[in-house]
Design a protein around this motif. Structure first.
Motif, mmCIF file in Angstrom:
data_model
loop_
_atom_site.group_PDB
_atom_site.id
_atom_site.type_symbol
_atom_site.label_atom_id
_atom_site.label_comp_id
_atom_site.label_asym_id
_atom_site.label_seq_id
_atom_site.Cartn_x
_atom_site.Cartn_y
_atom_site.Cartn_z
ATOM 1 N N CYS A 186 -27.187 32.418 4.923
ATOM 2 C CA CYS A 186 -26.659 31.530 5.958
ATOM 3 C C CYS A 186 -25.366 30.881 5.486
ATOM 4 O O CYS A 186 -24.383 30.793 6.232
ATOM 5 N N ALA A 187 -25.337 30.434 4.239
ATOM 6 C CA ALA A 187 -24.145 29.773 3.712
ATOM 7 C C ALA A 187 -22.951 30.719 3.696
ATOM 8 O O ALA A 187 -21.838 30.328 4.061
ATOM 9 N N VAL A 188 -23.161 31.959 3.269
ATOM 10 C CA VAL A 188 -22.067 32.928 3.249
ATOM 11 C C VAL A 188 -21.594 33.230 4.668
ATOM 12 O O VAL A 188 -20.393 33.363 4.923
ATOM 13 N N THR A 189 -22.533 33.299 5.617
ATOM 14 C CA THR A 189 -22.171 33.526 7.021
ATOM 15 C C THR A 189 -21.303 32.390 7.540
ATOM 16 O O THR A 189 -20.278 32.620 8.202
ATOM 17 N N VAL A 190 -21.679 31.162 7.249
ATOM 18 C CA VAL A 190 -20.908 30.003 7.690
ATOM 19 C C VAL A 190 -19.538 29.991 7.013
ATOM 20 O O VAL A 190 -18.503 29.742 7.668
ATOM 21 N N LEU B 205 -24.234 22.172 4.481
ATOM 22 C CA LEU B 205 -24.258 23.208 3.446
ATOM 23 C C LEU B 205 -24.754 22.674 2.112
ATOM 24 O O LEU B 205 -25.407 23.385 1.338
ATOM 25 N N THR B 206 -24.465 21.413 1.817
ATOM 26 C CA THR B 206 -24.799 20.825 0.517
ATOM 27 C C THR B 206 -26.021 19.908 0.568
ATOM 28 O O THR B 206 -26.305 19.207 -0.396
ATOM 29 N N HIS B 207 -26.740 19.921 1.681
ATOM 30 C CA HIS B 207 -27.938 19.085 1.856
ATOM 31 C C HIS B 207 -27.627 17.600 1.658
ATOM 32 O O HIS B 207 -28.398 16.844 1.071
ATOM 33 N N PHE C 233 -29.776 23.763 11.492
ATOM 34 C CA PHE C 233 -28.600 23.205 12.158
ATOM 35 C C PHE C 233 -27.425 24.188 12.033
ATOM 36 O O PHE C 233 -26.738 24.497 13.015
ATOM 37 N N LEU C 234 -27.201 24.699 10.829
ATOM 38 C CA LEU C 234 -26.103 25.627 10.604
ATOM 39 C C LEU C 234 -26.273 26.919 11.398
ATOM 40 O O LEU C 234 -25.307 27.469 11.945
ATOM 41 N N ALA C 235 -27.500 27.413 11.476
ATOM 42 C CA ALA C 235 -27.742 28.634 12.247
ATOM 43 C C ALA C 235 -27.421 28.418 13.720
ATOM 44 O O ALA C 235 -26.836 29.288 14.379
ATOM 45 N N ILE D 88 -26.166 21.791 -5.074
ATOM 46 C CA ILE D 88 -26.340 22.829 -4.052
ATOM 47 C C ILE D 88 -25.097 22.928 -3.179
ATOM 48 O O ILE D 88 -24.602 21.932 -2.662
ATOM 49 N N PHE D 89 -24.590 24.139 -3.022
ATOM 50 C CA PHE D 89 -23.597 24.452 -2.008
ATOM 51 C C PHE D 89 -23.935 25.857 -1.521
ATOM 52 O O PHE D 89 -23.331 26.838 -1.935
#
Length: 382
Positions: A130-134, A173-175, A213-215, A315-316
């Protein structure tokens, strides 16, 4: 001629023969570079003398993947895992992968051994995808890390609390969103009406909510389902074609309680469960390929990768282990439970020296594959 640690007449003869071969094979174009005739010129190695010692300094430990695998096997067998699989990549090349035990034990219908390419659920291993997609959308200019997040989904989820306006894409992304919320995706819409329990950007609290949320943001920006966007922009360009949300019914991997070899359980649809940015069915080799492609910048730019990995906190997208024994490690863990204590545990970690490693298990005997991967990596240098 690979080892010149000792010298003898045979070594000298071989070197002289090699020098003569080089001289005879010198291309005409190369000869034209010299002002003097090349008749009887020879290419000499270190002034014509045999190299009898090619060690300039005492080398440090060298990575031994056999040691790493043996440590994984030892710890997993000691834990009594029903089944587990692993994969190790070195400098972009798969150097080891395998499976031990059962994906479906002999007590089940259609028993099935565990293999390196046995698909399992992913749990929070899904978050780095998900992070790479964003971040791909950030690179493309569709998103900005400092952009307010809630307005992007307000049309689909109206009635959000005013405090949500302080949350940025980077906070999610970083909680660091300040949210302390429910454990199921189905509760996400109602959760938006509640005030945040913390101030965005002031502390880290790991929450699946951030990645749900990001999704939803990915879907709002692209007009496409999140899973399709992740597949088209991240997985397929990485050559990962069969990572999917669709379970292999009937022959799927089952999950067992500690010490159990019967009555395994599987999972169906992930829609209402606590799995971060949705769930994937994937095997150890596919996760290793994902790590290798991220490391070598085949989808994101080197600058974007550095943004994620040089984050000062923990976390990132990936979990970051700063100041570890051999440097900074990054990756993620995933844990998923069903009734009766049956569980999945997985870990994916990228280490220094070009090493990417994955460990998955279908039983609750091993609670922290990341720790096992780290100790196995360290054992490979002893």
């Amino acid at each position: 001629m690979d080892d010149f640690s000792t010298s003898n007449d045979t070594d000298i003869e071989q070197i002289e023969a090699f020098e003569a071969l080089i001289s005879d094979a010198t291309p005409i174009a190369e000869r034209a570079r010299y002002d003097t005739p090349l008749i009887n010129r020879t290419a000499l190695r270190v002034h014509g003398e045999a190299i009898i010692d090619n060690t300039f300094i005492t080398p440090g430990p060298i990575f031994d993947r056999v040691r790493m695998v043996n440590e994984i096997l030892t710890q997993m067998e000691t834990a009594g895992a029903v089944g587990y699989s692993w994969a190790i990549v070195q400098n972009g090349q798969l150097v080891d992968a395998g499976g031990v035990g059962d994906a479906r034990t002999a007590s089940e219908e259609n028993p099935k051994p565990m293999r390196a390419r046995t698909k399992m659920v992913s749990a929070s291993l899904a978050k780095p995808i998900c992070a790479v997609t964003v971040m791909k959308l950030v690179e493309d200019g569709s998103l900005d890390l400092n952009q307010s997040a809630y307005p992007l989904i307000a049309d689909a989820f109206p009635g959000g609390h005013s405090s949500l306006g302080d949350i940025t894409i980077q906070h999610l992304l970083t909680h660091q969103s300040g949210f302390n919320g429910p454990g199921t995706l189905s509760a996400f819409p109602d959760s938006l009406a509640a005030p945040l329990s913390g101030t965005p950007g002031t502390g880290t609290r790991y929450e699946n909510w951030n990645y749900w949320f990001l999704a939803h943001i990915v879907e709002a920006i692209t007009g496409e389902p999140y899973v399709r966007v992740a597949q088209q922009t991240v997985l397929l360009p990485m050559g990962i074609h069969t990572m999917t949300r669709n379970v292999n019914e009937g022959r799927q991997c089952l999950y067992y309680a500690a010490g159990s070899s019967s009555d395994g359980r599987g999972w169906g649809d992930f829609t209402a469960t606590a799995i971060g940015a949705y769930g994937w069915y994937a095997n150890a080799v596919q996760w290793a390929k994902f790590l290798a492609h991220f490391r070598h910048d085949t989808v994101l730019s080197p600058a974007t990768r550095r943004t994620m990995l040089e984050w000062s906190d923990s976390i990132f997208g990936f979990r970051l282990w700063h100041n570890s024994p051999r440097g900074t490690y990054y990756g993620h863990g995933g844990d998923f439970f069903t009734s009766g204590g049956r569980a999945f545990h997985g870990g994916i970690i990228s280490f220094p020296d070009g090493i990417d490693a994955v460990l998955l298990t279908n039983s609750d005997d091993v609670a922290n594959p990341e720790s096992i991967l780290m100790s196995a990596y360290h054992a490979a240098y002893i």
